[in-house]
Design an enzyme around this catalytic site. Structure first.
Site, mmCIF file in Angstrom:
data_model
loop_
_atom_site.group_PDB
_atom_site.id
_atom_site.type_symbol
_atom_site.label_atom_id
_atom_site.label_comp_id
_atom_site.label_asym_id
_atom_site.label_seq_id
_atom_site.Cartn_x
_atom_site.Cartn_y
_atom_site.Cartn_z
ATOM 1 N N ASN A 205 0.822 -1.076 -0.123
ATOM 2 C CA ASN A 205 0.056 0.078 0.067
ATOM 3 C C ASN A 205 0.767 1.268 0.032
ATOM 4 O OD1 ASN A 205 1.033 -0.650 2.561
ATOM 5 N ND2 ASN A 205 -0.820 -0.331 3.649
ATOM 6 N N HIS A 206 1.970 1.330 0.061
ATOM 7 C CA HIS A 206 2.977 2.205 0.224
ATOM 8 C C HIS A 206 3.276 2.995 -0.997
ATOM 9 C CE1 HIS A 206 4.017 0.226 4.135
ATOM 10 N NE2 HIS A 206 3.282 1.127 4.596
ATOM 11 N N PHE A 207 3.070 4.204 -1.024
ATOM 12 C CA PHE A 207 3.430 4.829 -2.454
ATOM 13 C C PHE A 207 4.325 6.098 -2.186
ATOM 14 C CE2 PHE A 207 -0.617 6.104 -0.764
ATOM 15 C CZ PHE A 207 -0.641 7.360 -0.851
ATOM 16 N N GLU A 209 3.858 9.573 -4.856
ATOM 17 C CA GLU A 209 2.767 9.835 -5.961
ATOM 18 C C GLU A 209 3.193 11.366 -6.341
ATOM 19 O OE1 GLU A 209 -1.521 8.280 -5.919
ATOM 20 O OE2 GLU A 209 -1.834 10.140 -5.527
ATOM 21 N N GLY A 376 -6.628 8.618 -1.712
ATOM 22 C CA GLY A 376 -7.840 7.898 -2.159
ATOM 23 C C GLY A 376 -7.185 6.577 -2.874
ATOM 24 N N SER A 377 -6.609 6.454 -4.123
ATOM 25 C CA SER A 377 -6.152 5.336 -4.624
ATOM 26 C C SER A 377 -5.289 5.861 -5.680
ATOM 27 C CB SER A 377 -6.990 4.286 -5.204
ATOM 28 O OG SER A 377 -7.590 4.776 -6.321
ATOM 29 N N MET A 378 -4.494 4.969 -6.244
ATOM 30 C CA MET A 378 -3.482 5.465 -7.471
ATOM 31 C C MET A 378 -4.324 6.009 -8.721
ATOM 32 S SD MET A 378 -2.236 1.957 -9.063
ATOM 33 C CE MET A 378 -2.323 0.602 -7.965
ATOM 34 N N HIS A 401 -7.786 8.267 7.682
ATOM 35 C CA HIS A 401 -6.403 8.225 6.830
ATOM 36 C C HIS A 401 -6.435 7.857 5.580
ATOM 37 C CE1 HIS A 401 -6.300 4.122 6.918
ATOM 38 N NE2 HIS A 401 -5.073 4.205 6.796
ATOM 39 N N GLY A 404 -9.911 3.673 2.753
ATOM 40 C CA GLY A 404 -10.063 2.411 3.325
ATOM 41 C C GLY A 404 -10.304 1.283 2.378
HETATM 42 P P1 5GP Z 1 -3.095 2.425 4.669
HETATM 43 O O1 5GP Z 1 -2.374 3.338 5.513
HETATM 44 O O2 5GP Z 1 -4.297 2.005 5.120
HETATM 45 O O3 5GP Z 1 -2.281 1.269 4.053
HETATM 46 O O4 5GP Z 1 -3.653 3.166 3.486
HETATM 47 C C1 5GP Z 1 -4.017 4.469 3.504
HETATM 48 C C2 5GP Z 1 -4.857 4.933 2.545
HETATM 49 O O5 5GP Z 1 -4.163 5.149 1.419
HETATM 50 C C3 5GP Z 1 -5.778 3.544 1.656
HETATM 51 O O6 5GP Z 1 -6.939 3.549 2.577
HETATM 52 C C4 5GP Z 1 -6.285 4.094 0.424
HETATM 53 O O7 5GP Z 1 -7.420 4.963 0.471
HETATM 54 C C5 5GP Z 1 -4.973 5.148 0.104
HETATM 55 N N1 5GP Z 1 -4.132 4.579 -0.898
HETATM 56 C C6 5GP Z 1 -3.897 3.467 -1.142
HETATM 57 N N2 5GP Z 1 -2.762 2.957 -2.487
HETATM 58 C C7 5GP Z 1 -2.936 4.271 -2.751
HETATM 59 C C8 5GP Z 1 -2.085 5.296 -3.934
HETATM 60 O O8 5GP Z 1 -1.568 4.392 -4.608
HETATM 61 N N3 5GP Z 1 -2.359 6.670 -4.159
HETATM 62 C C9 5GP Z 1 -3.342 7.272 -3.148
HETATM 63 N N4 5GP Z 1 -3.118 8.612 -3.359
HETATM 64 N N5 5GP Z 1 -4.006 6.537 -2.213
HETATM 65 C C10 5GP Z 1 -3.696 5.398 -2.135
HETATM 66 MN MN MN Z 2 2.206 1.286 6.493
HETATM 67 MN MN MN Z 3 -0.294 3.691 6.270
#
Ligand code: 5GP
Ligand code: MN
Ligand code: MN
Length: 478
Positions: A205-207, A209, A376-378, A401, A404
């Site tokens: 999940n880390h990124f 961007e 949000g997401s990628m 955060h 989800g």
């Molecule tokens: P978490 O800390 O729970 O792993 O993730 C936090 C939030 O980051 C997730 O709930 C999701 O909405 C968001 N997220 C996950 N992947 C991406 C990404 O590639 N880009 C962005 N902008 N948000 C992401």
């Molecule tokens: Mn983490």
């Molecule tokens: Mn996180």
């Protein structure tokens, strides 16, 4: 069973404390009906109810609109225990201690560098190691550096090692250095795992961007944060890597025994905890703060890399000024005050959201409140918000955060292939770099809840105010 939830405010639902014999306080969720529907198939509500049984828990166990099932505690949960004797629980913080997000503004107009985004993302991927086991290039080479980073945090990195700019420090939660860190309580194994991981993204999940500022909702707050429509931002999401994971593992193992000594019985052994006043509780707190400092330093090293790459790749074309907007933790426990009493506030997949009147808000944000980032997401938007004073009591100074997760990694992979996803994103002008197509598919936008809905609930509930919307143009996935 959602039917037990009573609506106590427009966007707050409650399971009263008499619902189960072992509850000490009610369980509350900030949500609307449609978001509640999405949690009925996982264990998050039951987990939130379990959290209300913790010794010393005050107010209520609070779930955020992005709540989903986690280890013991739900992700998207807040729990405050009253000090001195309330407990601290590693599961209420998470394995990735001080996982968090840092937003950088660049002063670069997207239009001026449109054709350079692809090479920029490529160079970022070469400069920022990603993937689960990968190591970085800034090694904790000696005992002095281990102590410096774990106890001294970002100020040590900036002042002694020259990583980043002096101005960065003020724009990090707690100044990038949590008081109370003690390396003596961090195991050799944990230190070893973190040794060469500073400046790495980690997996899943880390990124990192690259985004364009798409729309402003609050001009004054955006101005204070230096956010200008059409300009590029960089959002960094990572945490304490193997070091934090090992700290969590070490103390979870130990706390099972400590609970027996203190006659603590809980409905789920994943809630393992120790009184903050106990010897073991103090040791975990010291180690957890050290891991949190490591995570702030990790994001600091990544900031340094981003600056280097932008200067190299775009330096000639534009007048870039890469500055930290803010850096906020979303997996941490901190000692905070409510009405003159002290509490250990656990935030797991939840963000501190201090209003303008609270301490630790940078001078530049005194009129607007602490910045909050909700990715949000990628493939979708991410949002910048600010904390409010009005909701301090209801939200325990917190907000959500992220969007989800709404679909498991396995389910996401079944729905869409990595290749297909990459193509679809490319057609929308989003460049992605990810170690594998399978890992990319696990992180597909469809795996996450609707971020616009989540952010609207947060702002309508008044627990944070919308400032800006960001749209991705280049994504580096862990
Ligand atoms: P978490 O800390 O729970 O792993 O993730 C936090 C939030 O980051 C997730 O709930 C999701 O909405 C968001 N997220 C996950 N992947 C991406 C990404 O590639 N880009 C962005 N902008 N948000 C992401
Ligand atoms: Mn983490
Ligand atoms: Mn996180």
């Amino acid at each position: 069973d959602l039917s037990k939830l009573e609506r106590v405010e427009e966007f707050i639902y409650e399971i009263p404390a008499d619902y189960r014999d072992d509850m000490n306080v009610p369980a509350r969720i900030v949500a609307d009906r449609s978001l509640l529907e999405q949690i009925k198939d996982d264990l998050s509500l039951e987990q939130l109810i379990n959290v209300t049984t913790l010794p010393g828990i005050a107010f209520w166990a609070l779930g955020m609109p992005d709540i989903h099932q986690g280890y013991g505690f739900p992700v998207g949960g807040v729990a405050a225990t009253k000090l001195p004797d309330g407990v601290i629980s590693p599961g209420g913080i998470g394995f990735d201690i001080n996982c968090g997000v840092r937003l950088l503004r660049t002063g670069i107009v997207h239009r001026d560098v449109r054709d350079k985004i692809e090479p920029l993302v490529h160079e970022l991927s070469r400069s920022v190691p990603s993937g689960y086991g990968r190591s970085g290039r800034l090694t904790l080479a000696n005992a002095q550096m281990v102590e410096g980073v774990l106890e001294g945090g970002v100020p040590y990195l900036v002042e002694r090692i020259g990583v980043g700019e002096p101005d960065d420090v003020e724009f990090i939660e707690s100044g990038g250095r949590i008081d109370g860190a003690n390396i003596a309580f961090v195991s050799e194994k944990a230190k070893q795992r973190g040794r060469d991981q500073l400046g790495t993204l980690g997996g899943g999940n880390h990124f990192l961007e690259v985004q364009v500022i798409d729309e402003l909702f609050d001009e004054a707050a955006a101005e204070a944060m230096g956010l200008v429509p059409g300009e590029l931002t960089v959002l960094i999401h990572t945490g304490s890597r193997g070091l934090g994971h090992q700290v969590c593992t070490d103390y979870l193992r130990e706390f099972g025994r400590v609970m027996a000594e203190h006659d603590i019985e809980l409905p789920d052994r994943q809630l393992a905890c120790a009184p903050m006043s106990s010897e073991a509780g103090k040791r975990y707190f010291g180690a957890m703060c050290a891991a949190a400092n490591f995570a702030f330093c990790n994001r600091q090293v990544l900031t340094h890399r981003v600056r280097q790459v932008i200067a190299r790749e775009l330096g000639e074309a534009v007048d870039a000024k890469v500055e930290v907007v803010y850096d906020v933790a979303h997996n941490i426990a901190k000692v905070e005050e409510f009405d003159g009493d002290e509490y250990c506030v656990h935030r797991k997949g939840a963000t501190r959201a201090f209003g303008p009147s609270m301490p630790d808000v940078p001078t530049a944000y005194r009129d607007i409140g602490q910045p909050v980032f909700i990715p949000g997401s990628m493939g979708t938007s991410s949002f910048v918000l600010v904390g409010t004073d009005e909701a301090a009591a209801a939200s325990l100074n917190s907000t959500c955060h992220g969007a989800g997760r709404q679909m498991s990694r396995t389910a996401a992979k079944k729905r869409i292939g990595g290749k297909e996803l990459r193509k679809e994103l490319a057609s929308r002008g989003i460049v992605v770099r990810c170690p594998s197509n399978a890992e990319l598919a696990e992180e597909a936008p469809l795996a996450y809840k609707d971020v616009d809905r989540v952010v609207d609930v947060v702002s309508q509930a008044g627990i944070a105010n919308k400032v800006a919307r960001l749209r991705p143009v280049g994504v580096l996935k862990g």
